[in-house]
Design a protein around this motif. Structure first.
Motif, PDB file in Angstrom:
ATOM      1  N   TYR A 292     -67.750  -1.411 -59.050  1.00 48.54           N
ATOM      2  CA  TYR A 292     -67.115  -0.073 -59.547  1.00 48.54           C
ATOM      3  C   TYR A 292     -66.489   0.561 -58.544  1.00 48.54           C
ATOM      4  O   TYR A 292     -66.294   1.706 -58.776  1.00 48.54           O
ATOM      5  N   GLY A 293     -65.972   0.077 -57.460  1.00 51.64           N
ATOM      6  CA  GLY A 293     -64.905   0.963 -56.561  1.00 51.64           C
ATOM      7  C   GLY A 293     -65.479   1.383 -55.231  1.00 51.64           C
ATOM      8  O   GLY A 293     -64.683   1.602 -54.440  1.00 51.64           O
ATOM      9  N   VAL A 294     -66.833   1.182 -54.949  1.00 53.67           N
ATOM     10  CA  VAL A 294     -67.389   1.521 -53.761  1.00 53.67           C
ATOM     11  C   VAL A 294     -67.211   0.444 -52.945  1.00 53.67           C
ATOM     12  O   VAL A 294     -67.881  -0.618 -53.188  1.00 53.67           O
ATOM     13  N   ILE A 295     -66.546   0.533 -51.835  1.00 51.86           N
ATOM     14  CA  ILE A 295     -66.249  -0.586 -51.024  1.00 51.86           C
ATOM     15  C   ILE A 295     -66.752  -0.705 -49.566  1.00 51.86           C
ATOM     16  O   ILE A 295     -67.129   0.528 -49.140  1.00 51.86           O
ATOM     17  N   SER A 296     -66.832  -1.485 -48.849  1.00 53.82           N
ATOM     18  CA  SER A 296     -67.225  -1.430 -47.224  1.00 53.82           C
ATOM     19  C   SER A 296     -66.056  -1.776 -46.528  1.00 53.82           C
ATOM     20  O   SER A 296     -66.396  -1.892 -45.345  1.00 53.82           O
ATOM     21  N   MET A 297     -64.948  -1.816 -46.854  1.00 54.11           N
ATOM     22  CA  MET A 297     -63.599  -2.081 -45.976  1.00 54.11           C
ATOM     23  C   MET A 297     -63.333  -0.509 -45.351  1.00 54.11           C
ATOM     24  O   MET A 297     -63.321   0.326 -46.003  1.00 54.11           O
ATOM     25  N   PRO A 298     -63.474  -0.759 -44.081  1.00 56.15           N
ATOM     26  CA  PRO A 298     -63.155   0.381 -43.268  1.00 56.15           C
ATOM     27  C   PRO A 298     -61.760   1.055 -43.152  1.00 56.15           C
ATOM     28  O   PRO A 298     -60.656   0.228 -43.134  1.00 56.15           O
ATOM     29  N   GLU A 299     -61.532   2.350 -42.697  1.00 60.96           N
ATOM     30  CA  GLU A 299     -60.273   2.614 -42.209  1.00 60.96           C
ATOM     31  C   GLU A 299     -60.263   2.405 -40.915  1.00 60.96           C
ATOM     32  O   GLU A 299     -61.247   2.603 -40.089  1.00 60.96           O
ATOM     33  N   PHE A 300     -59.244   2.101 -40.354  1.00 59.75           N
ATOM     34  CA  PHE A 300     -58.973   1.704 -38.992  1.00 59.75           C
ATOM     35  C   PHE A 300     -57.809   2.568 -38.433  1.00 59.75           C
ATOM     36  O   PHE A 300     -56.926   2.934 -38.987  1.00 59.75           O
ATOM     37  N   SER A 301     -58.059   2.838 -37.213  1.00 60.98           N
ATOM     38  CA  SER A 301     -56.996   3.733 -36.366  1.00 60.98           C
ATOM     39  C   SER A 301     -57.082   3.316 -34.958  1.00 60.98           C
ATOM     40  O   SER A 301     -58.158   3.113 -34.416  1.00 60.98           O
ATOM     41  N   HIS A 302     -56.059   3.725 -34.358  1.00 59.10           N
ATOM     42  CA  HIS A 302     -56.210   3.318 -32.910  1.00 59.10           C
ATOM     43  C   HIS A 302     -55.139   4.498 -32.238  1.00 59.10           C
ATOM     44  O   HIS A 302     -54.130   4.891 -32.696  1.00 59.10           O
ATOM     45  N   ILE A 303     -55.725   4.921 -30.974  1.00 64.55           N
ATOM     46  CA  ILE A 303     -54.928   6.111 -30.321  1.00 64.55           C
ATOM     47  C   ILE A 303     -55.104   5.721 -28.826  1.00 64.55           C
ATOM     48  O   ILE A 303     -56.106   4.908 -28.571  1.00 64.55           O
ATOM     49  N   LEU A 304     -54.169   6.192 -28.004  1.00 64.85           N
ATOM     50  CA  LEU A 304     -54.178   6.168 -26.680  1.00 64.85           C
ATOM     51  C   LEU A 304     -54.516   7.412 -26.016  1.00 64.85           C
ATOM     52  O   LEU A 304     -54.114   8.349 -26.300  1.00 64.85           O
ATOM     53  N   LEU A 305     -55.701   7.456 -25.270  1.00 67.07           N
ATOM     54  CA  LEU A 305     -56.288   8.535 -24.734  1.00 67.07           C
ATOM     55  C   LEU A 305     -55.406   8.970 -23.344  1.00 67.07           C
ATOM     56  O   LEU A 305     -54.618   8.189 -23.012  1.00 67.07           O
ATOM     57  N   THR A 306     -55.521  10.245 -23.253  1.00 65.94           N
ATOM     58  CA  THR A 306     -54.654  11.028 -22.287  1.00 65.94           C
ATOM     59  C   THR A 306     -55.599  11.688 -21.301  1.00 65.94           C
ATOM     60  O   THR A 306     -56.950  11.718 -21.464  1.00 65.94           O
ATOM     61  N   GLU A 307     -55.006  11.972 -20.133  1.00 65.15           N
ATOM     62  CA  GLU A 307     -55.971  12.812 -19.173  1.00 65.15           C
ATOM     63  C   GLU A 307     -56.446  13.915 -19.766  1.00 65.15           C
ATOM     64  O   GLU A 307     -57.309  14.624 -19.315  1.00 65.15           O
ATOM     65  N   ARG A 308     -55.982  14.821 -20.899  1.00 67.94           N
ATOM     66  CA  ARG A 308     -56.203  16.016 -21.402  1.00 67.94           C
ATOM     67  C   ARG A 308     -57.654  15.757 -22.277  1.00 67.94           C
ATOM     68  O   ARG A 308     -58.122  16.667 -22.653  1.00 67.94           O
ATOM     69  N   ASP A 309     -57.801  14.375 -22.748  1.00 71.10           N
ATOM     70  CA  ASP A 309     -58.855  14.097 -23.569  1.00 71.10           C
ATOM     71  C   ASP A 309     -60.219  14.169 -22.726  1.00 71.10           C
ATOM     72  O   ASP A 309     -60.161  13.374 -21.855  1.00 71.10           O
TER      73      ASP A 309
END
Length: 478
Positions: A292-309
């Motif tokens: 009924y619509g509850v899923i386990s498929m994740p959201e995915f994202s990718h970032i590049l870290l910088t010296e400020r992080d």
């Protein structure tokens, strides 16, 4: 695909000549391919039954060489939160971090199972995806790609970056799917009305890969142009009142609405019964709602870290219910020592619970603080905060009473979450700005609409079930 593991032994990786992008020839946890066995990489590791003693892997209160973790039980029964930091995850410069918030009668067991199994499934999925992508025998993955030397053509570098992101995206998708499949088939763990959130990251050099479901959150403390610390929200709280999440659930005949006495908390309900009332749109387990619509498929994202992080904080929603992103960044950045940052953050959340919601039961809190420069306090500073080397060493033996097959000495009980926040209180908290990448999992959405919306709306999270579903033979016509 067969596999053998030696997490402590060094691997022999080679680099292409002529300055081209790295193409290592081994999996940096010591994985050796073998056609003589049908056991998967993940299955073999789990079969060793020595996971708690793997070097550079911590999962209870303590610290590693670049992180600290801490959890505290709330006032609702057994602590259902779990967490992990695994350094040297698959290479010297790869770190896996995760926070998992269980809910339902056996949520604590589900969270611990996911904590232990998901990193292994991610390794296995990554290995199989790389084998298929490259068509080679054995591979390993380094933290940062080496650009082609002596060439002004950046197209190959861009395509290499895209391939790396695509590889990790597929690995996260496959591992989350495999994790949910294992929970469904687990003979000694009832996940029908129990489940867990997950926010997991892999830091590999300057790359940060993230996969997440539910409402546990990851943020980053980063210096802005003026040198001041700012909060960057890395993940989205996947709640049923997100427009695209609600649309998917309704298309699957699930219902989304809030109860009259908690109008700010949207929940997911069965089409034929006012149960179970799950206050998240995605989760491991919760199989009563998977159709009924509850899923386990994740959201995915990718970032590049910088010296400020500067650092990353992963935490269960017991922290985010009472502290804003900015407050969390301020607490961590001003902690007396890095090794105490996670504990100080949990203590701050506990105080805020008492001040803001004196009539509500405090939720469990779990925090992972990962410092991106890889530095930690000295041992003497660490002991001043109440931890000792002996205590740290004992963490590898596991938590007392933990068992993935349901053999916990404490009888699990259904703990109902009754956190309610008024609309005035909800409006007084602001989440930090998002820095999302293109996400996958639930179809197309208007560009930036949902992500900005979810980053600004501080909706109360109530992640447990209102009640167990009461199935009957006669159901109303759909």
């Amino acid at each position: 695909m067969g596999g053998c593991v030696s997490t402590s032994s060094p691997s022999n990786c080679s680099t292409r000549s002529r300055g081209e992008v790295d193409s290592p020839t081994c999996f940096d946890v010591g994985c050796c391919g073998s056609k003589s066995t049908m056991r998967t990489f993940s299955d073999h590791v789990i079969g060793l039954q020595h996971l708690p003693s793997v070097p550079n892997r911590i999962f209870t209160n303590g610290k590693s060489s670049s992180s600290c973790i801490f959890t505290q039980q709330g006032r609702k029964g057994i602590n259902q939160d779990a967490m992990i930091v695994w350094e040297d995850f698959m290479a010297e410069d790869a770190i896996f971090c995760g926070v998992f918030d269980g809910h339902g009668p056996y949520g604590h067991l589900v969270a611990r199972k996911v904590r232990d199994a998901l990193p292994l499934k991610l390794l296995s999925s990554l290995h199989s995806c790389q084998l298929r992508q490259n068509g080679t025998g054995q591979t390993c993955f380094k933290g940062s790609s080496k650009k082609k030397l002596g060439s002004g053509d950046s197209e190959k570098d861009v395509s290499a970056e895209e391939r790396l992101t695509s590889l990790w995206r597929e690995a996260f998708m496959k591992s989350y799917k495999a994790m949910d499949k294992e929970l469904r088939s687990h003979s000694n763990l009832d996940c029908f009305c129990s489940g867990s959130t997950a926010v997991s990251i892999v830091k590999q050099g300057s790359n940060l890969f993230m996969g997440y479901i539910g409402d546990s959150r990851a943020i980053m403390g980063s210096k802005d142009s003026s040198g001041s610390m700012a909060a960057v929200q890395l993940t989205i709280d996947l709640k049923p009142d997100l427009p695209r999440e609600a649309e998917r659930i309704k298309k699957c005949k699930g219902r989304v609405f809030a109860l009259q006495d908690e109008p700010e908390v949207c929940r997911v309900w069965l089409p034929f019964d006012d149960a179970p009332g799950l206050a998240m749109a995605r989760a491991f387990g919760d199989f009563c709602l998977k159709e009924y619509g509850v899923i386990s498929m994740p959201e995915f994202s990718h970032i590049l870290l910088t010296e400020r992080d500067q650092f990353i904080v992963l935490a269960s929603d017991g922290v985010w219910d009472v502290l804003s992103n900015e407050e969390v960044v301020e607490i961590v950045s001003s902690a007396t020592s890095r090794s105490s940052a996670a504990r100080i953050l949990v203590d701050s959340a506990a105080r805020e619970w008492k001040l803001k919601y004196p009539t509500s039961k405090m939720d469990d809190c779990a925090v992972v603080c990962l410092f991106l420069d890889g530095k930690m306090d000295s041992e003497s500073d660490y002991e001043e905060q109440g931890f000792s080397s002996a205590t740290l060493q004992s963490y590898h033996s596991g938590n007392a009473g933990e068992s993935d097959d349901g053999g916990n000495k404490s009888e699990p009980s259904l703990q109902r979450n009754c956190t309610v926040r008024s609309s005035e209180e909800s409006g007084s908290f602001r989440n930090g700005r998002l820095r999302p990448e293109e996400s996958e999992g639930s179809g197309n959405m208007a560009e930036g609409e949902d992500q900005n919306w979810s980053g600004l709306e501080g909706v109360t999270r109530v992640n447990s079930l209102i009640q167990l579903p009461r199935f009957s033979e006669e159901r109303p016509n759909q």
